[in-house]
Design an enzyme around this catalytic site. Structure first.
Site, PDB file in Angstrom:
ATOM      1  N   THR A 132       0.670  -0.870  -0.122  1.00 48.36           N
ATOM      2  CA  THR A 132      -0.229   0.002   0.053  1.00 48.36           C
ATOM      3  C   THR A 132       0.804   1.415   0.226  1.00 48.36           C
ATOM      4  OG1 THR A 132      -1.199   1.563   1.718  1.00 48.36           O
ATOM      5  CG2 THR A 132      -0.134  -0.178   2.338  1.00 48.36           C
ATOM      6  N   GLU A 134       0.104   3.777   1.538  1.00 49.32           N
ATOM      7  CA  GLU A 134       0.271   4.335   3.530  1.00 49.32           C
ATOM      8  C   GLU A 134       1.621   3.559   3.788  1.00 49.32           C
ATOM      9  OE1 GLU A 134      -1.237   5.332   6.112  1.00 49.32           O
ATOM     10  OE2 GLU A 134      -2.425   6.257   4.426  1.00 49.32           O
ATOM     11  N   TYR A 155      -1.331   0.385  11.332  1.00 55.12           N
ATOM     12  CA  TYR A 155      -1.903  -0.313   9.875  1.00 55.12           C
ATOM     13  C   TYR A 155      -0.316  -0.138   8.926  1.00 55.12           C
ATOM     14  CZ  TYR A 155      -3.583  -1.207   4.917  1.00 55.12           C
ATOM     15  OH  TYR A 155      -3.535  -1.555   3.504  1.00 55.12           O
ATOM     16  N   LYS A 159       2.869  -2.877   7.141  1.00 55.26           N
ATOM     17  CA  LYS A 159       2.361  -3.592   5.705  1.00 55.26           C
ATOM     18  C   LYS A 159       3.685  -2.975   5.738  1.00 55.26           C
ATOM     19  CE  LYS A 159      -2.219  -3.876   3.671  1.00 55.26           C
ATOM     20  NZ  LYS A 159      -2.097  -5.011   3.416  1.00 55.26           N
TER      21      LYS A 159
HETATM   22  P1  NAP Z   1     -11.314  -5.092   2.679  1.00 54.01           P
HETATM   23  O1  NAP Z   1     -12.310  -4.499   2.017  1.00 54.01           O
HETATM   24  O2  NAP Z   1     -10.859  -3.822   4.188  1.00 54.01           O
HETATM   25  O3  NAP Z   1     -10.860  -6.441   2.282  1.00 54.01           O
HETATM   26  C1  NAP Z   1      -9.947  -6.861   3.639  1.00 54.01           C
HETATM   27  C2  NAP Z   1      -9.960  -8.476   3.670  1.00 54.01           C
HETATM   28  O4  NAP Z   1      -9.378  -9.765   4.173  1.00 54.01           O
HETATM   29  C3  NAP Z   1     -11.613  -9.145   3.937  1.00 54.01           C
HETATM   30  O5  NAP Z   1     -12.024 -10.352   2.455  1.00 54.01           O
HETATM   31  C4  NAP Z   1     -11.423  -9.394   4.879  1.00 54.01           C
HETATM   32  O6  NAP Z   1     -12.450 -10.110   5.820  1.00 54.01           O
HETATM   33  C5  NAP Z   1      -9.884 -10.024   5.321  1.00 54.01           C
HETATM   34  N1  NAP Z   1      -9.856 -10.572   6.695  1.00 54.01           N
HETATM   35  C6  NAP Z   1      -9.607  -9.648   7.686  1.00 54.01           C
HETATM   36  N2  NAP Z   1      -8.741  -9.641   8.899  1.00 54.01           N
HETATM   37  C7  NAP Z   1      -8.894 -11.475   8.232  1.00 54.01           C
HETATM   38  C8  NAP Z   1      -8.509 -12.319   9.288  1.00 54.01           C
HETATM   39  N3  NAP Z   1      -7.768 -12.284  10.340  1.00 54.01           N
HETATM   40  N4  NAP Z   1      -7.772 -13.339   8.212  1.00 54.01           N
HETATM   41  C9  NAP Z   1      -8.572 -13.860   7.495  1.00 54.01           C
HETATM   42  N5  NAP Z   1      -8.885 -12.686   6.541  1.00 54.01           N
HETATM   43  C10 NAP Z   1      -9.025 -11.661   7.144  1.00 54.01           C
HETATM   44  O7  NAP Z   1      -9.870  -3.647   1.869  1.00 54.01           O
HETATM   45  P2  NAP Z   1      -9.065  -4.077   0.425  1.00 54.01           P
HETATM   46  O8  NAP Z   1      -9.746  -2.890  -0.090  1.00 54.01           O
HETATM   47  O9  NAP Z   1     -10.374  -5.206  -1.332  1.00 54.01           O
HETATM   48  O10 NAP Z   1      -8.399  -4.173  -0.136  1.00 54.01           O
HETATM   49  C11 NAP Z   1      -7.090  -5.320  -0.097  1.00 54.01           C
HETATM   50  C12 NAP Z   1      -5.898  -5.427   0.586  1.00 54.01           C
HETATM   51  O11 NAP Z   1      -5.261  -4.664  -0.739  1.00 54.01           O
HETATM   52  C13 NAP Z   1      -5.599  -4.946   1.673  1.00 54.01           C
HETATM   53  O12 NAP Z   1      -4.693  -6.534   2.438  1.00 54.01           O
HETATM   54  C14 NAP Z   1      -5.280  -3.597   1.761  1.00 54.01           C
HETATM   55  O13 NAP Z   1      -4.931  -3.576   2.986  1.00 54.01           O
HETATM   56  C15 NAP Z   1      -4.593  -3.537   0.939  1.00 54.01           C
HETATM   57  N6  NAP Z   1      -4.912  -1.931  -0.040  1.00 54.01           N
HETATM   58  C16 NAP Z   1      -6.267  -1.449   0.053  1.00 54.01           C
HETATM   59  C17 NAP Z   1      -6.260  -0.720  -1.000  1.00 54.01           C
HETATM   60  C18 NAP Z   1      -7.010   0.482  -0.724  1.00 54.01           C
HETATM   61  O14 NAP Z   1      -7.515   1.332  -1.191  1.00 54.01           O
HETATM   62  N7  NAP Z   1      -8.547  -0.565  -0.849  1.00 54.01           N
HETATM   63  C19 NAP Z   1      -4.345   0.050  -1.144  1.00 54.01           C
HETATM   64  C20 NAP Z   1      -3.768  -0.647  -0.614  1.00 54.01           C
HETATM   65  C21 NAP Z   1      -3.324  -2.109  -0.110  1.00 54.01           C
HETATM   66  P3  NAP Z   1     -13.938 -10.032   6.867  1.00 54.01           P
HETATM   67  O15 NAP Z   1     -15.386  -9.388   5.544  1.00 54.01           O
HETATM   68  O16 NAP Z   1     -14.714 -10.390   6.886  1.00 54.01           O
HETATM   69  O17 NAP Z   1     -14.046  -8.343   7.010  1.00 54.01           O
HETATM   70  N1  GDD Z   2     -12.043   7.214   6.718  1.00 58.54           N
HETATM   71  C1  GDD Z   2     -12.567   8.063   7.145  1.00 58.54           C
HETATM   72  N2  GDD Z   2     -13.602   8.970   7.245  1.00 58.54           N
HETATM   73  N3  GDD Z   2     -11.151   8.941   6.478  1.00 58.54           N
HETATM   74  C2  GDD Z   2     -11.739  10.877   6.847  1.00 58.54           C
HETATM   75  C3  GDD Z   2     -12.865  11.048   6.389  1.00 58.54           C
HETATM   76  C4  GDD Z   2     -14.083  10.470   7.836  1.00 58.54           C
HETATM   77  O1  GDD Z   2     -14.604  10.646   7.894  1.00 58.54           O
HETATM   78  N4  GDD Z   2     -12.466  12.546   6.646  1.00 58.54           N
HETATM   79  C5  GDD Z   2     -11.569  12.666   6.121  1.00 58.54           C
HETATM   80  N5  GDD Z   2     -11.421  11.618   5.823  1.00 58.54           N
HETATM   81  C6  GDD Z   2      -9.618  11.261   5.124  1.00 58.54           C
HETATM   82  C7  GDD Z   2      -8.600  10.445   6.003  1.00 58.54           C
HETATM   83  O2  GDD Z   2      -8.293  11.698   7.706  1.00 58.54           O
HETATM   84  C8  GDD Z   2      -7.416  10.475   4.921  1.00 58.54           C
HETATM   85  O3  GDD Z   2      -6.583  11.385   4.778  1.00 58.54           O
HETATM   86  C9  GDD Z   2      -8.478   9.977   4.189  1.00 58.54           C
HETATM   87  O4  GDD Z   2      -9.798  11.019   4.090  1.00 58.54           O
HETATM   88  C10 GDD Z   2      -8.321   8.604   3.433  1.00 58.54           C
HETATM   89  O5  GDD Z   2      -9.044   8.163   4.492  1.00 58.54           O
HETATM   90  P1  GDD Z   2      -9.755   6.571   4.257  1.00 58.54           P
HETATM   91  O6  GDD Z   2     -11.286   6.414   3.189  1.00 58.54           O
HETATM   92  O7  GDD Z   2      -9.676   5.229   4.757  1.00 58.54           O
HETATM   93  O8  GDD Z   2      -8.878   5.541   3.373  1.00 58.54           O
HETATM   94  P2  GDD Z   2      -6.976   5.518   3.825  1.00 58.54           P
HETATM   95  O9  GDD Z   2      -6.558   6.705   2.866  1.00 58.54           O
HETATM   96  O10 GDD Z   2      -6.795   6.361   5.384  1.00 58.54           O
HETATM   97  O11 GDD Z   2      -6.606   4.009   3.162  1.00 58.54           O
HETATM   98  C11 GDD Z   2      -7.068   3.822   2.492  1.00 58.54           C
HETATM   99  O12 GDD Z   2      -6.110   4.096   1.812  1.00 58.54           O
HETATM  100  C12 GDD Z   2      -4.843   2.857   1.896  1.00 58.54           C
HETATM  101  C13 GDD Z   2      -3.971   2.995   0.586  1.00 58.54           C
HETATM  102  O13 GDD Z   2      -3.141   4.472   0.540  1.00 58.54           O
HETATM  103  C14 GDD Z   2      -7.357   1.858   3.190  1.00 58.54           C
HETATM  104  O14 GDD Z   2      -8.073   1.346   1.661  1.00 58.54           O
HETATM  105  C15 GDD Z   2      -6.285   1.529   3.312  1.00 58.54           C
HETATM  106  O15 GDD Z   2      -6.606  -0.582   3.607  1.00 58.54           O
HETATM  107  C16 GDD Z   2      -4.984   1.217   1.819  1.00 58.54           C
HETATM  108  O16 GDD Z   2      -3.851   0.937   2.538  1.00 58.54           O
END
Ligand code: NAP
Ligand code: GDD
Length: 346
Positions: A132, A134, A155, A159
């Protein structure tokens, strides 16, 4: 012979898009779901078939905190490709459950890698780690594969461990293991507490019912947002390379949270007016207060500015995103309005 993929995190946003993508490519897809008190498979229900009938899609109970389940599933499935998408993925929540986040997100990755090694599957099984942006945290944008990691949350730190243990198992045991360093990606399947989905849900509700208020934290943090549908393609492409490698995946465009609110309002044809500054900043629609700032949504330590430089992936993987932020917002809005209307008729 059909290729076999095993997805940890199948029930999450990316898991559901990747499963559908691989099924279209004629893979047999296995997914790991964890036990929960109510059913948590809604994102993949549309592709789930009775396992007693002929199907290419299977679910197994398991948990990344449980080495035995990880080892046993891999032993049984013997996949060609493992995608580790499982994580406690909420940055803010990781401050509340830091040890659990490390256990799942960091050590969980080690558990999978070590199972591949223990089962002597190095020659058969490729591994993808969901890294990520992050991990870059406070490092100056634009960020690419050469940028230093400077995580700003439990987190992000977990990672970084997952990233380096993936590199280490690749170098030490010759496992085909790659890190995708993905910037934020969203979709109609996005969890409800991530900011884009939270904004779309609230504004669509206000638009359709005229009621409700949206509370946000730091609306000036900047993100590079893409569509999950595009990003799972990059994951697969990394796994088809001759050699394992690490790649940044991003759109290369940056917007603030406030920009995203304005884009959604524009798509909905809602004319909003912003007033005030700092914690007193507010937005009004038809003279009604609809958005306020709430301190509780500010991060303990924030990542202020993420902007990806994905030239390496564009060149070597020939990957590029199809969506822009407007088309992403549009997709999310259409599905949200549809869900609201379906609920009304139930
Ligand atoms: P998500 O919607 O939060 O999905 C996370 C998945 O992990 C869910 O299926 C969850 O199961 C499962 N999980 C959580 N704890 C677990 C455990 N202890 N054992 C087995 N499974 C578990 O995240 P996503 O947005 O699809 O992201 C997928 C991956 O990419 C994550 O690793 C995230 O950190 C990474 N990532 C995401 C983004 C983004 O912007 N979306 C960006 C960079 C990296 P449940 O459904 O039961 O909760
Ligand atoms: N969640 C949330 N809720 N975020 C808020 C809010 C709110 O009400 N208001 C402002 N924000 C700001 C957060 O402070 C952050 O700067 C930004 O919105 C994005 O927040 P999120 O959507 O929670 O995502 P994230 O950037 O912290 O993390 C996501 O992206 C990562 C990749 O950069 C997650 O998907 C992580 O799992 C992933 O790794």
């Amino acid at each position: 012979m059909k290729k076999i993929a095993l997805i940890f995190g199948i029930t999450g946003q990316d898991g559901s898009y990747l499963a559908k993508y691989l099924l279209k490519k004629n893979y047999v897809v296995h997914g790991v779901k964890r036990r929960s008190s109510s059913i948590n498979t809604s994102r993949v229900d549309d592709i789930y078939l009775d396992p007693h009938k002929k199907t290419n899609f299977y679910l197994h109970y398991g948990d990344l905190t449980d080495s035995l389940s990880v080892l046993n599933i891999i032993k049984k499935v013997k996949p060609n490709e493992i995608y580790n998408l499982a994580a406690q993925s909420h940055v803010s929540v990781s401050f509340n459950v830091p040890e659990y986040t490390a256990n799942v997100t960091a050590i969980g990755t080690l558990r999978i890698l070590d199972a591949i090694f223990t089962l002597n599957l190095q020659k058969k099984t490729k591994f993808y780690q969901a890294g990520t942006s992050e991990m870059f945290g406070a490092s100056k944008p634009p960020q690419n594969e050469k940028t230093n990691f400077y995580p700003r949350s439990p987190y992000g730190v977990a990672k970084v461990y997952a990233h380096w243990i993936t590199v280490n198992y690749r170098e030490a045991y010759n496992i085909f293991a790659c890190n995708g360093i993905l910037f934020n990606h969203e979709s109609p399947m996005r969890g409800e507490t991530f900011v884009t989905r939270k904004i779309v849900m609230a504004l669509c509700r206000i638009y359709t019912s005229g009621k409700g208020r949206l509370y946000l934290g730091n609306i000036y943090s900047k993100r590079d947002w893409g569509h999950a549908e595009d990003y799972v393609v990059a994951m697969w492409k990394m796994m088809q390379q001759k050699k394992p490698n690490d790649y940044v995946i991003s759109t290369g465009k940056q917007y603030t949270v406030k920009n995203f609110v304005n884009i959604v309002c524009k798509e909905l044809k809602m004319k909003i007016v912003w007033k005030g500054r700092g914690l007193n900043e507010k937005a009004y629609y038809k003279n009604k207060l609809i958005i306020s700032i709430d301190k509780k949504y500010f991060r303990t330590t924030e990542v202020n500015s993420l902007l990806g430089d994905s030239r390496k992936a564009r060149k070597e993987l020939k990957w590029r995103p199809k969506h822009n932020l407007r088309s992403l917002a549009k997709d999310m809005i259409i599905k949200e309005i549809k869900a609201i209307n379906e609920n009304k008729t139930r």
